[in-house]
Write an enzyme that holds these catalytic residues in place. Sequence first.
Site, PDB file in Angstrom:
ATOM      1  N   ARG A 288      15.349  28.570 -19.168  1.00 56.83           N
ATOM      2  CA  ARG A 288      15.823  27.246 -18.772  1.00 56.83           C
ATOM      3  C   ARG A 288      17.161  27.367 -18.067  1.00 56.83           C
ATOM      4  NH1 ARG A 288      19.057  22.977 -21.118  1.00 56.83           N
ATOM      5  NH2 ARG A 288      18.309  20.931 -20.464  1.00 56.83           N
TER       6      ARG A 288
ATOM      7  N   ARG B 187       2.116  13.115   2.585  1.00 57.75           N
ATOM      8  CA  ARG B 187       3.185  12.646   1.690  1.00 57.75           C
ATOM      9  C   ARG B 187       3.600  13.745   0.717  1.00 57.75           C
ATOM     10  NH1 ARG B 187       2.211   7.332  -1.713  1.00 57.75           N
ATOM     11  NH2 ARG B 187       0.825   8.761  -2.828  1.00 57.75           N
TER      12      ARG B 187
ATOM     13  N   GLU C 115       8.788  -2.796  -6.683  1.00 59.75           N
ATOM     14  CA  GLU C 115       7.355  -2.488  -6.679  1.00 59.75           C
ATOM     15  C   GLU C 115       6.843  -2.568  -8.110  1.00 59.75           C
ATOM     16  OE1 GLU C 115       6.746   1.613  -5.347  1.00 59.75           O
ATOM     17  OE2 GLU C 115       8.643   2.192  -6.260  1.00 59.75           O
TER      18      GLU C 115
ATOM     19  N   LYS D  76       7.638  11.358  -4.573  1.00 59.10           N
ATOM     20  CA  LYS D  76       6.666  11.071  -5.631  1.00 59.10           C
ATOM     21  C   LYS D  76       6.796  12.113  -6.742  1.00 59.10           C
ATOM     22  CE  LYS D  76       1.847   9.544  -6.101  1.00 59.10           C
ATOM     23  NZ  LYS D  76       2.072   8.307  -6.842  1.00 59.10           N
TER      24      LYS D  76
ATOM     25  N   TYR E   5       3.752  14.918  -7.275  1.00 60.83           N
ATOM     26  CA  TYR E   5       2.316  14.762  -7.489  1.00 60.83           C
ATOM     27  C   TYR E   5       1.693  13.859  -6.447  1.00 60.83           C
ATOM     28  CZ  TYR E   5       2.790  10.051  -9.615  1.00 60.83           C
ATOM     29  OH  TYR E   5       3.036   8.717  -9.841  1.00 60.83           O
TER      30      TYR E   5
HETATM   31  N1  PDD Z   1       0.770   5.520  -8.220  1.00 65.68           N
HETATM   32  N2  PDD Z   1       4.482   2.758  -6.144  1.00 65.68           N
HETATM   33  C1  PDD Z   1       4.508   3.592  -7.192  1.00 65.68           C
HETATM   34  C2  PDD Z   1       5.722   3.635  -8.034  1.00 65.68           C
HETATM   35  C3  PDD Z   1       3.390   4.396  -7.494  1.00 65.68           C
HETATM   36  O1  PDD Z   1       3.416   5.222  -8.542  1.00 65.68           O
HETATM   37  C4  PDD Z   1       2.233   4.300  -6.663  1.00 65.68           C
HETATM   38  C5  PDD Z   1       1.007   5.138  -6.896  1.00 65.68           C
HETATM   39  C6  PDD Z   1       2.257   3.412  -5.570  1.00 65.68           C
HETATM   40  C7  PDD Z   1       1.092   3.261  -4.628  1.00 65.68           C
HETATM   41  O2  PDD Z   1       0.959   4.384  -3.796  1.00 65.68           O
HETATM   42  P1  PDD Z   1      -0.454   4.822  -3.235  1.00 65.68           P
HETATM   43  O3  PDD Z   1      -0.984   3.666  -2.495  1.00 65.68           O
HETATM   44  O4  PDD Z   1      -0.134   5.973  -2.344  1.00 65.68           O
HETATM   45  O5  PDD Z   1      -1.324   5.206  -4.406  1.00 65.68           O
HETATM   46  C8  PDD Z   1       3.412   2.667  -5.339  1.00 65.68           C
HETATM   47  C9  PDD Z   1      -0.331   6.427  -8.507  1.00 65.68           C
HETATM   48  C10 PDD Z   1      -1.676   5.838  -8.202  1.00 65.68           C
HETATM   49  C11 PDD Z   1      -0.206   6.900  -9.943  1.00 65.68           C
HETATM   50  O6  PDD Z   1       0.912   7.202 -10.315  1.00 65.68           O
HETATM   51  O7  PDD Z   1      -1.207   6.975 -10.658  1.00 65.68           O
END
Ligand code: PDD
Length: 285
Positions: A100, A51, A181, A149, A32
């Site tokens: 599945r 990304r 993070e 992601k 996503y």
């Molecule tokens: N989350 N680290 C994680 C684990 C994240 O899920 C996100 C973003 C970030 C920051 O990435 P970016 O600057 O590209 O948004 C770092 C999004 C906003 C979400 O899951 O809603």
Amino acid sequence: MRTVYLNGDYLPEEEAKVSVFDRGFLMADAVYEVVSVLGGKLIDFDAHVARLQRSLAALDMRAPDAMGDLLAIHRELVARNDLIDGLIYLQVTRGNPGDRDFHYPAPDTAPTLVLFTQSKPGMAASPLARRGARVIAVPDLRWGLRDIKTVQLLYPSMAKMMAEAAGVDDAWMVQDGHITEGTSNNAYIVRDGCIITRALSHDILHGITRAAVLRFAAEARMQVDQRSFTLEEALQADEAFLTSASAFVTPVIEIDGAPVGTGRPGPVVLRLREVYLEESLKRAI
Ligand code: PDD
């Protein structure tokens, strides 16, 4: 009622349906992106698409046919939903193979592409950014490929609930004594004017906001050190902050009940937030 996008169609949200055999639903086999919208314009759009391409490639996932139309789709959703400030969520799954099975489906299985908007009026002036966020530290129990992601968000969700139970705003995750993070953001500390944040690896998501903030910091001749930092270092830092597409640059004023620095948003984070918003708005499309 929102208009959402599903596989080529713009539909009222309750008419958009995905199969129970969809790999996103059964296996969290999906990636996503979240793009922020300010004043009806997209922030850092190209970097988010880049990304997305990287996440798809890392999982050998077929890109949706509409890959080349993503900008037009984002803009159409902004227009159809009268979106001024908020987020556009995009998800690609490996599609519906009809049953599945742990194995990936045949390569000709069409991916599922979903996009929807979330309206957040006045998002850039959030009270949390002014007050600063309070976080707790929790162990990082996620899988190892966090630079992809994926929608495997159960542990981050659990960590948010732990934060809520502790009466704070978010959780920072710790692995081998070092902060990786936040649940949905990248983590930073400031020490003697130097911005410290973990280097890119499989351990963290390569934040688009992180890349922009570090670029602006370098342009402003601020000192940046990309290295891991411990929870103890964070507790002794002058300032701390987090970044994400939804929170932009947000001060972190307390960790595990102890104030960071003065316990109030500091000058470095406040400047970075201002520069980030100003520069991003200039470049918004
Ligand atoms: N989350 N680290 C994680 C684990 C994240 O899920 C996100 C973003 C970030 C920051 O990435 P970016 O600057 O590209 O948004 C770092 C999004 C906003 C979400 O899951 O809603």
